[in-house]
Motif scaffolding. Structure first.
Motif, PDB file in Angstrom:
ATOM      1  N   MET A   1       6.892   1.602   0.992  1.00 35.56           N
ATOM      2  CA  MET A   1       5.475   2.033   1.373  1.00 35.56           C
ATOM      3  C   MET A   1       4.941   3.045   0.242  1.00 35.56           C
ATOM      4  O   MET A   1       5.310   4.065   0.268  1.00 35.56           O
ATOM      5  CB  MET A   1       5.225   2.572   2.635  1.00 35.56           C
ATOM      6  N   ASN A   2       3.960   2.736  -0.325  1.00 33.89           N
ATOM      7  CA  ASN A   2       3.308   3.273  -1.548  1.00 33.89           C
ATOM      8  C   ASN A   2       2.158   4.239  -0.851  1.00 33.89           C
ATOM      9  O   ASN A   2       1.995   4.181   0.343  1.00 33.89           O
ATOM     10  CB  ASN A   2       2.760   2.650  -2.551  1.00 33.89           C
ATOM     11  N   ALA A   3       1.661   5.313  -1.656  1.00 32.58           N
ATOM     12  CA  ALA A   3       0.620   6.180  -1.085  1.00 32.58           C
ATOM     13  C   ALA A   3      -0.537   5.553  -0.707  1.00 32.58           C
ATOM     14  O   ALA A   3      -0.936   6.160   0.124  1.00 32.58           O
ATOM     15  CB  ALA A   3       0.616   7.567  -2.114  1.00 32.58           C
ATOM     16  N   HIS A   4      -1.035   4.716  -1.388  1.00 32.38           N
ATOM     17  CA  HIS A   4      -2.135   4.111  -1.225  1.00 32.38           C
ATOM     18  C   HIS A   4      -2.030   3.352   0.436  1.00 32.38           C
ATOM     19  O   HIS A   4      -2.951   3.854   1.219  1.00 32.38           O
ATOM     20  CB  HIS A   4      -2.634   3.097  -2.280  1.00 32.38           C
ATOM     21  N   PHE A   5      -0.982   2.656   0.611  1.00 31.05           N
ATOM     22  CA  PHE A   5      -0.676   1.920   1.844  1.00 31.05           C
ATOM     23  C   PHE A   5      -0.969   3.221   2.776  1.00 31.05           C
ATOM     24  O   PHE A   5      -1.311   3.018   3.877  1.00 31.05           O
ATOM     25  CB  PHE A   5       0.448   1.213   1.914  1.00 31.05           C
ATOM     26  N   GLN A   6      -0.070   4.141   2.712  1.00 27.52           N
ATOM     27  CA  GLN A   6       0.146   5.302   3.560  1.00 27.52           C
ATOM     28  C   GLN A   6      -1.207   5.678   3.990  1.00 27.52           C
ATOM     29  O   GLN A   6      -1.332   6.160   5.124  1.00 27.52           O
ATOM     30  CB  GLN A   6       1.200   6.331   3.242  1.00 27.52           C
TER      31      GLN A   6
ATOM     32  N   ALA B   1      -9.767  -6.291  11.191  1.00 26.15           N
ATOM     33  CA  ALA B   1      -8.561  -6.752  10.764  1.00 26.15           C
ATOM     34  C   ALA B   1      -8.100  -5.743   9.734  1.00 26.15           C
ATOM     35  O   ALA B   1      -8.893  -5.529   8.766  1.00 26.15           O
ATOM     36  CB  ALA B   1      -8.381  -8.136  10.207  1.00 26.15           C
ATOM     37  N   LYS B   2      -7.000  -5.032   9.632  1.00 23.32           N
ATOM     38  CA  LYS B   2      -6.625  -3.898   8.693  1.00 23.32           C
ATOM     39  C   LYS B   2      -6.272  -4.607   7.502  1.00 23.32           C
ATOM     40  O   LYS B   2      -5.199  -5.063   7.470  1.00 23.32           O
ATOM     41  CB  LYS B   2      -5.636  -2.984   9.469  1.00 23.32           C
ATOM     42  N   GLY B   3      -7.011  -4.610   6.488  1.00 25.66           N
ATOM     43  CA  GLY B   3      -6.692  -5.148   5.380  1.00 25.66           C
ATOM     44  C   GLY B   3      -5.953  -4.068   4.281  1.00 25.66           C
ATOM     45  O   GLY B   3      -6.336  -2.826   4.213  1.00 25.66           O
ATOM     46  N   PHE B   4      -5.130  -4.489   3.510  1.00 25.68           N
ATOM     47  CA  PHE B   4      -4.436  -3.764   2.534  1.00 25.68           C
ATOM     48  C   PHE B   4      -4.525  -4.397   1.176  1.00 25.68           C
ATOM     49  O   PHE B   4      -3.810  -5.813   0.873  1.00 25.68           O
ATOM     50  CB  PHE B   4      -3.055  -3.598   2.831  1.00 25.68           C
ATOM     51  N   ASP B   5      -4.831  -3.949   0.169  1.00 23.49           N
ATOM     52  CA  ASP B   5      -5.189  -4.434  -1.008  1.00 23.49           C
ATOM     53  C   ASP B   5      -4.125  -4.013  -2.132  1.00 23.49           C
ATOM     54  O   ASP B   5      -3.684  -2.650  -2.000  1.00 23.49           O
ATOM     55  CB  ASP B   5      -6.725  -4.054  -1.829  1.00 23.49           C
ATOM     56  N   GLN B   6      -3.570  -4.783  -2.776  1.00 21.47           N
ATOM     57  CA  GLN B   6      -2.446  -4.357  -3.728  1.00 21.47           C
ATOM     58  C   GLN B   6      -2.782  -4.579  -5.118  1.00 21.47           C
ATOM     59  O   GLN B   6      -3.267  -5.750  -5.577  1.00 21.47           O
ATOM     60  CB  GLN B   6      -1.093  -5.497  -3.455  1.00 21.47           C
ATOM     61  N   PRO B   7      -2.761  -3.950  -6.085  1.00 19.81           N
ATOM     62  CA  PRO B   7      -2.464  -2.423  -5.793  1.00 19.81           C
ATOM     63  C   PRO B   7      -3.741  -1.521  -5.759  1.00 19.81           C
ATOM     64  O   PRO B   7      -4.377  -1.364  -6.932  1.00 19.81           O
ATOM     65  CB  PRO B   7      -1.338  -1.877  -6.881  1.00 19.81           C
ATOM     66  N   SER B   8      -4.405  -1.301  -4.572  1.00 23.84           N
ATOM     67  CA  SER B   8      -5.428  -0.728  -4.382  1.00 23.84           C
ATOM     68  C   SER B   8      -6.557  -1.185  -5.144  1.00 23.84           C
ATOM     69  O   SER B   8      -7.489  -0.508  -5.726  1.00 23.84           O
ATOM     70  CB  SER B   8      -5.351   0.910  -4.790  1.00 23.84           C
ATOM     71  N   SER B   9      -6.564  -2.688  -5.282  1.00 23.51           N
ATOM     72  CA  SER B   9      -7.758  -3.128  -6.371  1.00 23.51           C
ATOM     73  C   SER B   9      -9.259  -3.034  -5.791  1.00 23.51           C
ATOM     74  O   SER B   9     -10.059  -2.510  -6.542  1.00 23.51           O
ATOM     75  CB  SER B   9      -7.244  -4.649  -6.236  1.00 23.51           C
ATOM     76  N   ILE B  10      -9.261  -3.100  -4.546  1.00 27.61           N
ATOM     77  CA  ILE B  10     -10.576  -3.025  -3.935  1.00 27.61           C
ATOM     78  C   ILE B  10     -11.256  -1.445  -4.338  1.00 27.61           C
ATOM     79  O   ILE B  10     -12.254  -1.455  -4.703  1.00 27.61           O
ATOM     80  CB  ILE B  10     -10.763  -3.247  -2.528  1.00 27.61           C
ATOM     81  N   PHE B  11     -10.306  -0.586  -4.042  1.00 27.73           N
ATOM     82  CA  PHE B  11     -10.648   0.922  -4.104  1.00 27.73           C
ATOM     83  C   PHE B  11     -11.021   1.070  -5.597  1.00 27.73           C
ATOM     84  O   PHE B  11     -11.904   2.080  -6.118  1.00 27.73           O
ATOM     85  CB  PHE B  11      -9.829   1.722  -3.621  1.00 27.73           C
TER      86      PHE B  11
END
Length: 246
Positions: free
Chosen positions: A1-6, A146-156
């Motif tokens: 689990m990477n820092a962005h996900f956490q 819905a809890k979304g997770f972007d890989q690798p923090s692309s949206i951010f």
């Protein structure tokens, strides 16, 4: 689990956990949600989002069919518990994830801003990416997400680039990558609330859906929840820039 996900996961939980500090939804907090709908439609039991004017950059509208169907099935699990309480569910074809808002309903808008926004979004160099929904949560104001997770923090990364390049960008921007599913618009009673709390524990980290996002849409929204909108421009994400990882 990477820092962005956490970090993103913790941010979701910090808000979602506050919902269950009471025995039912609090009417004062639900007013935040109710204010988005035409008053008479609430009285009639058929919530209708208000008209507004928003310019935003999103993906979705619509997502690919399997992704949408998985979200609808998760939503239905929530709806089954809520029963006949007043709710609003976003139409599947209007589901989206937001990168950036260029104008909120209360903001002034100069039509000369639109060419600037078009240029800034067209010049974004970003990769297509994997977008995962891992969990459903309900916020204290009744918002179901819905809890979304972007890989690798692309949206951010896109969001940060636009903050640097557009001087008139509103300070108010999302800190998440969620997909809004709907709104609970009245208290549901202690028993249903307790059942809903247990359901959310079960669904909070569930792998619900995954898709590859390769296009962003610049949208002029004229009724909340994309019920009325115009897609001004589509911006393709480059499959060869950087590269998405899982």
């Amino acid at each position: 689990m990477n820092a962005h996900f956490q970090s993103l996961d913790k941010s979701y939980r910090d808000v979602g956990d506050m919902t269950w500090a009471t025995e039912d939804f609090v009417e004062e907090k639900l007013e935040i949600s109710r204010s988005l709908f035409v008053d008479q439609s609430l009285a009639d039991g058929d919530p209708r989002p208000k008209q507004l004017e928003v310019y935003a950059l999103v993906s979705g509208l619509s997502f690919e069919p399997n992704f949408m169907q998985n979200l609808v099935e998760a939503r239905d699990e929530v709806d089954e518990i809520i029963g006949d309480a007043l709710t609003y569910w976003v139409k599947p074809e209007n589901l989206g994830v937001e990168y950036c808002v260029f104008k909120w309903p209360t903001d002034d808008w100069d039509d000369n801003n639109l060419p600037i926004v078009k240029d800034a979004t067209a010049n974004i160099s970003a990769p297509a990416f994997e977008f995962t929904i891992k969990g459903i949560q309900i916020n204290p104001d009744g918002c179901v997400v819905a809890k979304g997770f972007d890989q690798p923090s692309s949206i951010f990364k896109v969001r940060e680039e636009l903050k640097k390049n557009i001087s008139f960008l509103p300070k108010r921007q999302s800190g998440w990558a969620h997909v809004p599913l709907g709104r609970i618009l009245e208290p549901i009673g202690v028993n249903k609330f307790a059942r809903l709390r247990e359901k959310m524990k079960e669904m909070s980290n569930r792998e619900i859906a995954q898709t590859r996002i390769d296009v962003m849409r610049l949208v002029h929204e004229t009724r909340w929840y994309m019920e009325e909108k115009t897609v001004i421009k589509e911006i393709s994400l480059d499959s060869h820039v950087g590269g998405a990882t899982r």
